[in-house]
Structure formats: structure tokens, C-alpha cells
Design an enzyme around this catalytic site. Sequence first.
Site, PDB file in Angstrom:
ATOM      1  N   ARG A   1     -13.077  14.422   8.216  1.00  0.00           N
ATOM      2  CA  ARG A   1     -13.900  14.751   7.039  1.00  0.00           C
ATOM      3  C   ARG A   1     -15.355  14.976   7.439  1.00  0.00           C
ATOM      4  NH1 ARG A   1     -12.050   9.727   3.382  1.00  0.00           N
ATOM      5  NH2 ARG A   1     -10.343   9.357   4.822  1.00  0.00           N
TER       6      ARG A   1
ATOM      7  N   GLU B   1      -7.410  -5.825   4.834  1.00  0.00           N
ATOM      8  CA  GLU B   1      -7.276  -5.462   3.420  1.00  0.00           C
ATOM      9  C   GLU B   1      -6.032  -6.108   2.806  1.00  0.00           C
ATOM     10  OE1 GLU B   1      -7.845  -1.516   5.066  1.00  0.00           O
ATOM     11  OE2 GLU B   1      -8.915  -0.987   3.237  1.00  0.00           O
TER      12      GLU B   1
ATOM     13  N   ARG C   1      -2.383  -1.991  -3.610  1.00  0.00           N
ATOM     14  CA  ARG C   1      -3.654  -1.314  -3.413  1.00  0.00           C
ATOM     15  C   ARG C   1      -3.649  -0.082  -4.323  1.00  0.00           C
ATOM     16  NH1 ARG C   1      -5.804   1.898   1.868  1.00  0.00           N
ATOM     17  NH2 ARG C   1      -7.911   2.153   1.118  1.00  0.00           N
TER      18      ARG C   1
ATOM     19  N   ARG D   1     -10.730   7.912  20.602  1.00  0.00           N
ATOM     20  CA  ARG D   1     -10.308   7.647  21.993  1.00  0.00           C
ATOM     21  C   ARG D   1     -10.265   8.949  22.799  1.00  0.00           C
ATOM     22  NH1 ARG D   1      -5.589   3.919  19.694  1.00  0.00           N
ATOM     23  NH2 ARG D   1      -5.839   5.538  18.127  1.00  0.00           N
TER      24      ARG D   1
ATOM     25  N   ASN E   1       0.872  -1.177   0.000  1.00  0.00           N
ATOM     26  CA  ASN E   1       0.000   0.000   0.000  1.00  0.00           C
ATOM     27  C   ASN E   1       0.914   1.234   0.000  1.00  0.00           C
ATOM     28  OD1 ASN E   1      -1.874   1.991   0.399  1.00  0.00           O
ATOM     29  ND2 ASN E   1      -2.807   1.059   2.225  1.00  0.00           N
TER      30      ASN E   1
ATOM     31  N   HIS F   1     -12.971   2.165   0.108  1.00  0.00           N
ATOM     32  CA  HIS F   1     -12.862   1.110   1.138  1.00  0.00           C
ATOM     33  C   HIS F   1     -13.378  -0.225   0.605  1.00  0.00           C
ATOM     34  CE1 HIS F   1     -13.381   4.414   4.455  1.00  0.00           C
ATOM     35  NE2 HIS F   1     -12.115   4.300   4.099  1.00  0.00           N
TER      36      HIS F   1
HETATM   37  P1  AMP Z   1      -8.315   3.174  11.200  1.00  0.00           P
HETATM   38  O1  AMP Z   1      -8.387   4.365  10.286  1.00  0.00           O
HETATM   39  O2  AMP Z   1      -9.209   2.045  10.789  1.00  0.00           O
HETATM   40  O3  AMP Z   1      -6.915   2.736  11.491  1.00  0.00           O
HETATM   41  O4  AMP Z   1      -8.902   3.665  12.596  1.00  0.00           O
HETATM   42  C1  AMP Z   1      -8.258   4.626  13.354  1.00  0.00           C
HETATM   43  C2  AMP Z   1      -9.187   5.160  14.397  1.00  0.00           C
HETATM   44  O5  AMP Z   1      -9.685   4.100  15.213  1.00  0.00           O
HETATM   45  C3  AMP Z   1      -8.493   6.087  15.373  1.00  0.00           C
HETATM   46  O6  AMP Z   1      -8.455   7.395  14.909  1.00  0.00           O
HETATM   47  C4  AMP Z   1      -9.358   5.966  16.586  1.00  0.00           C
HETATM   48  O7  AMP Z   1     -10.374   6.946  16.446  1.00  0.00           O
HETATM   49  C5  AMP Z   1     -10.033   4.618  16.472  1.00  0.00           C
HETATM   50  N1  AMP Z   1      -9.600   3.706  17.555  1.00  0.00           N
HETATM   51  C6  AMP Z   1      -8.546   2.897  17.575  1.00  0.00           C
HETATM   52  N2  AMP Z   1      -8.476   2.232  18.747  1.00  0.00           N
HETATM   53  C7  AMP Z   1      -9.541   2.640  19.478  1.00  0.00           C
HETATM   54  C8  AMP Z   1     -10.051   2.337  20.780  1.00  0.00           C
HETATM   55  N3  AMP Z   1      -9.427   1.462  21.582  1.00  0.00           N
HETATM   56  N4  AMP Z   1     -11.177   2.944  21.192  1.00  0.00           N
HETATM   57  C9  AMP Z   1     -11.806   3.827  20.399  1.00  0.00           C
HETATM   58  N5  AMP Z   1     -11.381   4.160  19.169  1.00  0.00           N
HETATM   59  C10 AMP Z   1     -10.264   3.576  18.715  1.00  0.00           C
END
Ligand code: AMP
Length: 391
Positions: A236, A379, A88, A280, A7, A177
Site C-alpha cells: 500500500r 491481537e 475480530r 526480508r 479472525n 490495527h
Molecule cells: P505481519 O503483517 O505483521 O505478519 O508482518 C509480515 C511482514 O513482516 C512480512 O511481510 C515481512 O516483511 C516482515 N518480516 C517477518 N519476519 C521478518 C524478518 N525476520 N526480517 C524482516 N522482516 C520480517
Amino acid sequence: MKILSVNAGSSSLKFQMYEMPEEKVLISGVFEKIGMAESFYTIKINGEKVKKMALLDNHTDAVKILIEELLSNNVITSLDEIKGVGHRVVHGGSKYSSSIIINEDVIDTIESLSSLAPLHNPANLMGIRAFMKELPSAISVAVFDTAFHQTMPEESFIYALPYEWYTKNGIRRYGFHGISHDYLTETLKKELDNDKPNLITCHLGNGASISAIKDGVCFDTSLGFSPNSGLMMGTRSGDIDCAIIPYIMKEENLSLNEVMNILNKKSGYLGVSGISNDSRDIEAAADQGNERAKLSQVLFVNRIVEYIAKYYVKLGHVDAICFAGGIGENSMATREAVMNKLAALGVKIDNDANNVRGEFKLISASDSKIPVYIIPTDEEVMIARDTYNFI
Ligand code: AMP
């Protein structure tokens, strides 16, 4: 057989090497700050993570170092063991409805689609070119983020705009996605033992989207012409009234570029809460009573619920709903809030089951009208599978 899943971003290159068909991850890692000062990479092998500084002027430098690491760690003994490299690619336009072996024609087409994905396709091509140069005997495969959504009927992908904008300018819903929604769909087909299920797949990460799957293929999805539509996301805005754009340009003396930048990078969770794009941080602030953090959570959850409700009605019946992505896999609070708001559809949460992070799990109660799952999305393995299938 060894397959690399890649990627490439404009300044980064993520990779994962698999032994196929076992789908065993042999080594993974990421090169960061390519073309910048202080570039570095991290690799993970046998559960151990190592970070190293390295001068990375371009993607080819990263690929050269990757090859050295593969050899010195005895992951491979010679380059011809790597039979395929899957890449990707964000935008395949209307042309690609599945993955394809990369040749010069495909490279030209991906390049010509750069106007639709100016931040992504040129970066993906840098990765493709670097690997083709350094590993000329491996088969290169493009796996598109848009391909899975190409089964959408016209009624899902045409905007209420002059039809010629679609025929002449290619303005339509493409969806993104797709590799993740494809993985979620395939996983649920196996789990439900049903080849043609109706599903609602929720990929909730920093970028977020929901797809409606009808008879096992994509029927509708929330991302559209660009990756900023549908759900509220980390930074976004998702769907907004387009009249806001000229209005705020005039009021605040902003250029179109500035407004678009704000809609993409300073809106969503970050914009509403004023705290962070990371759920978080939002959850922690909301727990301490921060009102704007709470408001941003409600907006995030409401938009998800609205899309699920709309897709439920469009599909007629739904065999399963699933949550994936960083938030979908890890945020118990988000899943709980969404599921509680879906009570009108007969959805019931099992709160004990929901008390997990990042695990495949059924989290709906036994009397829920629709089963709801957490599915850790993957992915990389989808890219490796498609590449392996070509070989
Ligand atoms: P991704 O783009 O799929 O990698 O997701 C990233 C986002 O997942 C982060 O910006 C967080 O907002 C959320 N995230 C990751 N771990 C946690 C957690 N333990 N609790 C709540 N949100 C989380």
C-alpha cells in the site's frame, strides 16, 4: 473456561482457543481457500503442526471441522465447554468504542458499515454467522479494529474537507490495527507502572500504522478513513497527493478501480522496489546493492520517522516508543535505521539489545531520552480477554 478467538477473512478463518483467565493457548490454526478448489486447514496443538486437505464450501464447513478437531483431540469433551467466541471485526464506524456482545441489532449495524469496509466486514460476518449457528449457546463478542481509536479528538479525526462530508457521509479518520495498538498500550502501562502514559506505538507489518497515545488513550493514528493512509506499507502507498489519481488515470488510460487496486496492492515496498512486498527480500536485495531496494527502505523508514516526530511534537513528552508487527518485531535493520534518525529527539539505540527477533525487549541505551521497546503484539489474546470479561 474455554474461549475461542476468531479472525474470519473472505476465504480464510483463523482461530485460537484459550483456557481463560490463564490465557493458555490450547489449540490454534487456520482454514484457507474456503470456497475454492484445494481448500485446506492447519492446526497446531501441543507444539505440533498438522496440515489437512478438506472440502470447505463455506465458513460453516470450516466451523464444523473445527468442532470435530476439538472433540477428537480432547480439547473439549462437549460443546457447552466453549463459553464464548470473540470475533475480530474490522469496522465499527463511530458507533462502537468498545467490544460488544453480538445480537441481531449488532449484526445489522456491522452489515450497514460494510460500505466503509467492503473487503472485511462481510467476511467477518460470515465467521460470526457460522459460529452462532454451530455454537448457539456460546456468547459471541465483536472486537473492533477501530474501537481503540474512538477516543481521538475531532482535531485528529476531521479531514480538511467540507464538514458535511463528515456529518452526512461519515468521512473521517477511523484508524485500524486498534486491537494491536490497544495491546501495546496495555503492555507498556504495566511495564512503565503508569496508567496514563504518553506513547508512540508502531505496528509495522505488511500493513503498518503508528498511534499517538495521550494519557493512556488514543490521541491520533496514521491509518485513516481506509486502511491505505499514513505509512508506506508492503503493497500500500500510504499518504499520497490525491491529484495523482485522476492524472495517472488519464495518462495510462486506467479506470478508478484499476488505480485503487494499484495503490492498495502494487505500491509500497513492492511498487518502489519492483522486487517484493516482504522486507526480508528487500533487505537481501539492498545488501546486494540493489538501488531501488535501498530507496524503498529509505522511504519506508523516513515515513515512520516523520510520523514519530509529528506525534512527539503533538504529545509534548513521550514516555515510551515501541515496535511491533512482523517488521517491527523482526527487522533489526529497520529498527536501527528509525532509531538513528530519531537522534534529534534524544533517542539512542543499544545495538546489542537490538540484536533480537520477536522478543519483548528494551532496545534503547540507558542514556536514551525515550525508552524504546520491542513488543510482540498479540491481537488474539486481546479478543479472548474482551470475550472473557463479558462472560
Ligand atoms: P505481519 O503483517 O505483521 O505478519 O508482518 C509480515 C511482514 O513482516 C512480512 O511481510 C515481512 O516483511 C516482515 N518480516 C517477518 N519476519 C521478518 C524478518 N525476520 N526480517 C524482516 N522482516 C520480517
